[in-house]
Design an enzyme around this catalytic site. Sequence first.
Site, short mmCIF file in Angstrom:
data_model
loop_
_atom_site.label_atom_id
_atom_site.label_comp_id
_atom_site.label_asym_id
_atom_site.label_seq_id
_atom_site.Cartn_x
_atom_site.Cartn_y
_atom_site.Cartn_z
N ASN A 70 0.98 -1.21 -0.03
CA ASN A 70 -0.03 -0.01 0.08
C ASN A 70 0.74 1.28 0.05
OD1 ASN A 70 -2.95 -1.03 0.42
ND2 ASN A 70 -1.77 -2.38 1.88
N GLU A 71 1.07 1.80 -1.20
CA GLU A 71 2.21 2.86 -1.38
C GLU A 71 1.46 3.99 -0.92
OE1 GLU A 71 5.19 2.00 -1.62
OE2 GLU A 71 5.57 0.64 -3.12
#
Length: 247
Positions: free
Chosen positions: A148-149
């Site tokens: 989850n950037e």
Amino acid sequence: MKVEVFETPQDAAKSLAQEVAALIRSRAAEGKNVVLGLATGATPLPFYAELVRMHKEEGLSFANVISFNLDEYSGLDRAHPESYWYFMHQNLFNHIDMKPENINLPSGMVAQEEIPAHCAAYEQKIKDCGGIDLQILGIGRTGHIGFNEPGSDDTTITRQVHLDDLTRSDAAPAFNGIENVPTTAITMGVATIMGAREVALMAWGEKKAAIVKEAIEGPVCIEVAASYLQNHNNAKFLLDKAAAADL
Ligand code: F6R
């Protein structure tokens, strides 16, 4: 959020492994399963080594464990040495008595048009198993948990994502060059992770100190997915001294 600082990664890994073993044993005594969310990368290696040791030397059984891994690179099959399927088998599953049918990872080899259904089925299977009891995490230098950037908010669930340049350059040595690092992956979302009843994030080394500080002491924000853990009612960070240096 609880923060525990240990002298070494091994000390932290041992403490977490003991907690996991206690959970597995107490559920086994009730005839129940336990659902673990698992991470890959360098960080959990001493933790997995300790679980393997407990299995071999102390008879800890994983027969009642169901696992869901956080993520998998797109385009890598199970035999690829950098795939997370391969990693988990090399470092944990091949050395313990998990039932193969209880092992779950997203697949990196699903045809593009089938990815949404594959991700929805992964979410559904987690729910069908009763949800995740304990989610193990590392943290990337972008603040990612899973993949989850920055830009992943707390409504995100399992889906395909683009990998950040920093994440790809951190992975480049293992792939013999950034050009060989996949550009996309499938990952559980922030909401999937927040749905776990307990979360344990490990981080070691001075390279993680700055992002650890942001995650723990910075604002809860979309730029640092790990900061959402401040809103979880049962999350803890296990750090070595170097990773805790900026707190
Ligand atoms: C791995 C994962 C990632 C890693 C993170 C840290 O399944 O989801 O979030 O935990 O990139 O990686 P290492 O431990 O190699 O520093």
